[in-house]
Design a protein around this motif. Structure first.
Motif, short mmCIF file in Angstrom:
data_model
loop_
_atom_site.label_atom_id
_atom_site.label_comp_id
_atom_site.label_asym_id
_atom_site.label_seq_id
_atom_site.Cartn_x
_atom_site.Cartn_y
_atom_site.Cartn_z
N ARG A 22 1.11 -1.14 0.05
CA ARG A 22 0.08 -0.34 0.05
C ARG A 22 0.83 1.12 0.23
NH1 ARG A 22 -5.65 -0.70 0.87
NH2 ARG A 22 -5.66 1.13 1.10
N HIS A 26 1.02 3.90 -2.77
CA HIS A 26 0.83 5.42 -2.94
C HIS A 26 2.28 6.36 -3.41
CE1 HIS A 26 -0.74 9.36 -1.01
NE2 HIS A 26 0.97 9.19 -0.13
N HIS A 29 2.38 6.06 -7.22
CA HIS A 29 1.16 7.37 -7.32
C HIS A 29 1.93 8.71 -7.44
CE1 HIS A 29 -3.10 8.72 -8.42
NE2 HIS A 29 -2.65 10.16 -7.01
N THR A 73 -2.31 -7.03 -5.72
CA THR A 73 -2.66 -6.24 -6.59
C THR A 73 -3.84 -5.11 -6.99
OG1 THR A 73 -1.19 -7.39 -8.61
CG2 THR A 73 -3.27 -6.07 -9.11
N ALA A 74 -4.56 -5.99 -6.01
CA ALA A 74 -6.14 -5.65 -5.43
C ALA A 74 -4.89 -4.38 -4.80
CB ALA A 74 -6.83 -6.83 -4.56
N GLU A 75 -5.15 -5.05 -3.05
CA GLU A 75 -4.27 -3.56 -2.45
C GLU A 75 -4.25 -2.82 -2.91
OE1 GLU A 75 -4.52 -3.88 1.00
OE2 GLU A 75 -5.31 -5.41 1.45
N ARG A 77 -4.37 -1.32 -6.07
CA ARG A 77 -5.27 -1.04 -6.12
C ARG A 77 -6.93 -0.60 -6.10
NH1 ARG A 77 -4.15 0.90 -11.13
NH2 ARG A 77 -3.95 -1.70 -12.01
N ASP A 78 -6.63 -0.60 -4.66
CA ASP A 78 -7.25 0.54 -3.58
C ASP A 78 -6.44 1.14 -3.53
OD1 ASP A 78 -9.43 0.43 -2.07
OD2 ASP A 78 -8.03 0.09 -0.71
N SER A 80 -4.44 3.12 -5.29
CA SER A 80 -4.40 4.30 -6.62
C SER A 80 -5.60 2.87 -7.89
CB SER A 80 -3.95 4.62 -7.33
OG SER A 80 -3.74 5.20 -8.45
N SER A 81 -6.88 3.84 -8.65
CA SER A 81 -7.44 2.92 -9.39
C SER A 81 -6.79 3.41 -10.84
CB SER A 81 -8.47 4.12 -10.01
OG SER A 81 -9.06 5.30 -9.68
N THR A 82 -5.75 4.19 -11.17
CA THR A 82 -4.94 4.96 -11.95
C THR A 82 -3.09 3.93 -11.99
OG1 THR A 82 -4.46 7.39 -11.60
CG2 THR A 82 -6.70 6.92 -12.99
N GLU A 84 -0.65 2.44 -13.45
CA GLU A 84 0.04 1.01 -13.67
C GLU A 84 0.77 -0.13 -12.92
OE1 GLU A 84 3.57 0.25 -17.00
OE2 GLU A 84 2.80 2.26 -17.48
#
Length: 292
Positions: A22, A26, A29, A73-75, A77-78, A80-82, A84
């Motif tokens: 996580r 962050h 991002h 990956t789910a963590e 994506r939680d 940042s949805s954008t 890569e």
């Protein structure tokens, strides 16, 4: 993965690794760079013991690694949805896998301990290995209780001692504080005067002389950053104390501590200095080690 150097985070599915994922997401991002999530199998194939094992064994390892990566990956994506995101399973020992990847990474991020880490351990063997030997900056992620998310607010603290390695740590810390909209707290501690061996007049003179030198060292390494980062608030801290103690005192409430791998007293053959090791073991926030 694009040509841009990614932030790489290692995971084994543990709670400490989840915090690292996580934090890494962050960070990636904020800097607008890709995230590469890596899990590695450390035994028995990593130690040359897999020659006679059935293919089903390796298939099971890869499937378990894929599961860990899906969860990580789910963590991410939680966060940042954008962002890569790419992921990879390495069928080799975790430490060597991350060190090899560090040659092309913007940063390596690890948790303090993995699934095999003892609850009482300050830092696991993998995080210690990577912090010592990686070819890029390394962040060891931890929080106050090793369960809560790592702090994302508060100042960025950097240790300054006048060495070349320290100058590189300052440059990284300045960028981190700027992108996070945080105050930069630059800490320079000095405790080299053997006051117990001096007469009172020499003690006072020594204190003033050393304090003036310490203040000059700090000012020199921060010179120019106010011009390059006019919106950045920089606090100068010069104290008579041990460097690790001073940095840890100011790390309370910080979102990140940045240290060089070695200080001005470091031997060329050492990968980490004593101050960096103590800060890594004791800080209650993520610690970044910047290598020369």
């Amino acid at each position: 993965m694009t040509a841009v150097q990614p932030v790489i985070v290692g995971t084994d599915g543990s709670d400490h690794a989840r915090l690292a994922v996580r934090w890494a997401a962050h960070h990636a991002h904020l800097h607008g760079v890709p995230l590469l999530i890596v899990t590695a199998v450390s035994a028995p194939v990593a130690y040359g013991m897999g020659g006679n094992l059935p293919q089903e064994f390796f298939t099971a390892l890869e499937e378990d690694g894929a599961r860990i990566l899906r969860e990580a990956t789910a963590e991410a994506r939680d966060v940042s949805s954008t962002l890569e995101i790419e992921s990879v399973v390495k069928l080799e020992a975790t430490g060597p896998a991350l060190l090899a990847l560090s040659e092309r990474a913007r940063m390596i991020v690890v948790g303090t301990r993995g699934l095999s880490g003892l609850a009482s351990a300050f830092m696991g063997s993998i995080s210690a290995l990577v912090a010592r030997h990686a070819a890029c900056p390394v962040v060891v992620v931890r929080s106050a209780d090793d369960q809560s998310p790592a702090p994302l607010s508060g100042p960025v603290v950097v240790g300054v001692d006048g060495s070349e390695n320290s100058a590189k740590a300052v440059a990284v810390a300045v960028r981190e504080a700027s992108v996070r909209g945080a105050t930069l707290v630059a800490v320079h501690a000095w405790s080299d005067v053997p006051l117990s061996t001096m007469d009172p007049i020499a003690q006072v003179r020594g204190l003033f002389d050393e304090a003036a030198v310490a203040d000059a060292v700090l000012s020199e390494q921060l010179a120019g950053y106010n011009d390059d980062y006019p919106d950045l608030n920089i606090e100068h801290v010069v104290v008579l104390d041990r460097p690790d103690t001073a940095i840890l005192d100011h790390a309370e409430g910080a979102q990140l501590v940045v240290v060089g791998s070695r200080g001005r007293g470091g031997f060329a053959g050492l990968m980490l200095g004593s101050t960096s090791i103590k800060v890594l073991r004791s800080a209650h926030c993520p610690v970044m080690v910047v290598h020369s």
